[in-house]
Design a protein around this motif. Structure first.
Motif, PDB file in Angstrom:
ATOM      1  N   VAL A   1       0.878  -1.154   0.000  1.00 53.37           N
ATOM      2  CA  VAL A   1       0.000   0.000   0.000  1.00 53.37           C
ATOM      3  C   VAL A   1       0.922   1.211   0.000  1.00 53.37           C
ATOM      4  CG1 VAL A   1      -1.828   1.245   1.197  1.00 53.37           C
ATOM      5  CG2 VAL A   1      -1.743  -1.262   1.324  1.00 53.37           C
ATOM      6  N   LEU A   2       0.818   2.017  -1.048  1.00 48.65           N
ATOM      7  CA  LEU A   2       1.638   3.223  -1.168  1.00 48.65           C
ATOM      8  C   LEU A   2       0.779   4.426  -0.838  1.00 48.65           C
ATOM      9  CD1 LEU A   2       3.422   2.474  -4.577  1.00 48.65           C
ATOM     10  CD2 LEU A   2       4.191   1.916  -2.253  1.00 48.65           C
TER      11      LEU A   2
ATOM     12  N   LEU B   1      -9.768  -4.571  -1.191  1.00 52.39           N
ATOM     13  CA  LEU B   1      -8.789  -4.607  -2.276  1.00 52.39           C
ATOM     14  C   LEU B   1      -7.545  -5.414  -1.905  1.00 52.39           C
ATOM     15  CD1 LEU B   1      -9.008  -0.892  -3.421  1.00 52.39           C
ATOM     16  CD2 LEU B   1      -9.631  -2.891  -4.800  1.00 52.39           C
ATOM     17  N   LEU B   2      -7.264  -5.533  -0.630  1.00 52.74           N
ATOM     18  CA  LEU B   2      -6.067  -6.245  -0.175  1.00 52.74           C
ATOM     19  C   LEU B   2      -6.281  -7.754  -0.047  1.00 52.74           C
ATOM     20  CD1 LEU B   2      -4.743  -3.732   2.486  1.00 52.74           C
ATOM     21  CD2 LEU B   2      -3.938  -4.072   0.139  1.00 52.74           C
ATOM     22  N   LYS B   3      -7.520  -8.198  -0.175  1.00 54.79           N
ATOM     23  CA  LYS B   3      -7.768  -9.635  -0.092  1.00 54.79           C
ATOM     24  C   LYS B   3      -7.131 -10.326  -1.283  1.00 54.79           C
ATOM     25  CE  LYS B   3     -11.863  -9.727   2.721  1.00 54.79           C
ATOM     26  NZ  LYS B   3     -13.203 -10.257   2.897  1.00 54.79           N
TER      27      LYS B   3
ATOM     28  N   VAL C   1      -2.466  -1.766  -9.094  1.00 60.46           N
ATOM     29  CA  VAL C   1      -3.734  -2.283  -9.603  1.00 60.46           C
ATOM     30  C   VAL C   1      -4.924  -1.378  -9.304  1.00 60.46           C
ATOM     31  CG1 VAL C   1      -2.975  -4.686  -9.605  1.00 60.46           C
ATOM     32  CG2 VAL C   1      -4.082  -3.752  -7.569  1.00 60.46           C
ATOM     33  N   ALA C   2      -4.829  -0.544  -8.271  1.00 57.26           N
ATOM     34  CA  ALA C   2      -5.948   0.333  -7.920  1.00 57.26           C
ATOM     35  C   ALA C   2      -5.442   1.515  -7.106  1.00 57.26           C
ATOM     36  CB  ALA C   2      -6.997  -0.431  -7.111  1.00 57.26           C
ATOM     37  N   GLN C   3      -6.242   2.581  -7.135  1.00 57.88           N
ATOM     38  CA  GLN C   3      -5.937   3.744  -6.314  1.00 57.88           C
ATOM     39  C   GLN C   3      -7.207   4.205  -5.625  1.00 57.88           C
ATOM     40  OE1 GLN C   3      -4.851   7.368  -8.513  1.00 57.88           O
ATOM     41  NE2 GLN C   3      -5.728   6.427 -10.351  1.00 57.88           N
ATOM     42  N   LEU C   4      -7.025   4.623  -4.388  1.00 55.97           N
ATOM     43  CA  LEU C   4      -8.097   5.231  -3.604  1.00 55.97           C
ATOM     44  C   LEU C   4      -7.721   6.702  -3.440  1.00 55.97           C
ATOM     45  CD1 LEU C   4      -8.091   2.372  -1.070  1.00 55.97           C
ATOM     46  CD2 LEU C   4     -10.196   3.119  -2.145  1.00 55.97           C
TER      47      LEU C   4
ATOM     48  N   LEU D   1      -2.245  -3.682   8.627  1.00 50.77           N
ATOM     49  CA  LEU D   1      -2.420  -4.268   7.300  1.00 50.77           C
ATOM     50  C   LEU D   1      -2.400  -5.788   7.399  1.00 50.77           C
ATOM     51  CD1 LEU D   1      -0.071  -1.888   5.259  1.00 50.77           C
ATOM     52  CD2 LEU D   1      -2.575  -1.938   5.212  1.00 50.77           C
ATOM     53  N   PRO D   2      -3.078  -6.465   6.487  1.00 48.96           N
ATOM     54  CA  PRO D   2      -3.078  -7.937   6.514  1.00 48.96           C
ATOM     55  C   PRO D   2      -1.668  -8.509   6.349  1.00 48.96           C
ATOM     56  CG  PRO D   2      -4.649  -7.094   4.896  1.00 48.96           C
ATOM     57  CD  PRO D   2      -3.854  -5.929   5.394  1.00 48.96           C
TER      58      PRO D   2
END
Length: 184
Positions: A57-58, A181-183, A163-166, A89-90
């Motif tokens: 996670v950046l 998203l982290l699953k 892969v994605a951004q929030l 975080l997981p």
């Protein structure tokens, strides 16, 4: 009746999609390579030095102004606090904090990095934070497929690909979306 059921389902699905905060990133786009120093003083090459996990996670504060960059940094530290309060975080996921800014003259970089590191002290590991000085912020964000605006950016990286951004400040819904998203 069947039409109504399908229509209702479509409406609910579109509302769920439109209320989502995450945006997919084109897999053909990659995070640009940037030589930097983390806040511990170690030389790194971003994103090559993201190590120790399969998912990252950046937390990127990307701004064209100093004031907005500070606001974004503070908002991303609120994200970190919320993550910490919810259990972290997981497993096999690691977070990194990087303000991203256009490169000032070389003799000012150390002063900026030193001042910024104080904001992260005790909140984020110095080995997992630093400043990314780039030649052109617009080119950096475009190359990575990231949205450059006045909102903080949280990027999910899996198997070396963003892969994605929030976007935006943390709230319960965005935090839940991050964990989804982290699953694996």
């Amino acid at each position: 009746m069947k039409f109504f059921g399908n229509t209702a389902l479509a409406i609910v699905a579109s509302l769920c999609i439109s209320s989502a905060w995450a945006e997919a990133i084109n897999p053909a786009q990659t995070l640009p390579s940037v030589k930097a120093k983390d806040f511990s003083g170690s030389k790194i090459t971003f994103p090559d030095n993201l190590t120790g996990a399969s998912t990252y996670v950046l937390f990127l504060a990307m701004s064209e102004t100093r004031d907005n960059g500070q606001v974004q940094m503070d908002q991303l530290l609120e994200w970190q606090s919320s993550i910490d309060e919810s259990g972290g975080l997981p497993n096999n996921t690691k977070g990194y904090h990087y303000p991203v800014m256009e490169s000032p003259p070389f003799f000012v970089k150390g002063i900026i990095s030193s001042a910024m590191s104080e904001g992260y002290e005790g909140r984020v590991s110095p080995e997992q934070s630093g400043v990314l000085f780039v030649d052109d912020l617009t080119e950096f964000s475009a190359a990575a497929g990231l949205i450059l605006d006045d909102q903080p950016t949280v990027v999910i990286v899996k198997s070396g690909k963003a892969v994605a951004q929030l976007k935006g400040t943390v709230n319960a819904q965005r935090l839940e979306e991050l964990y989804l998203l982290l699953k694996p």
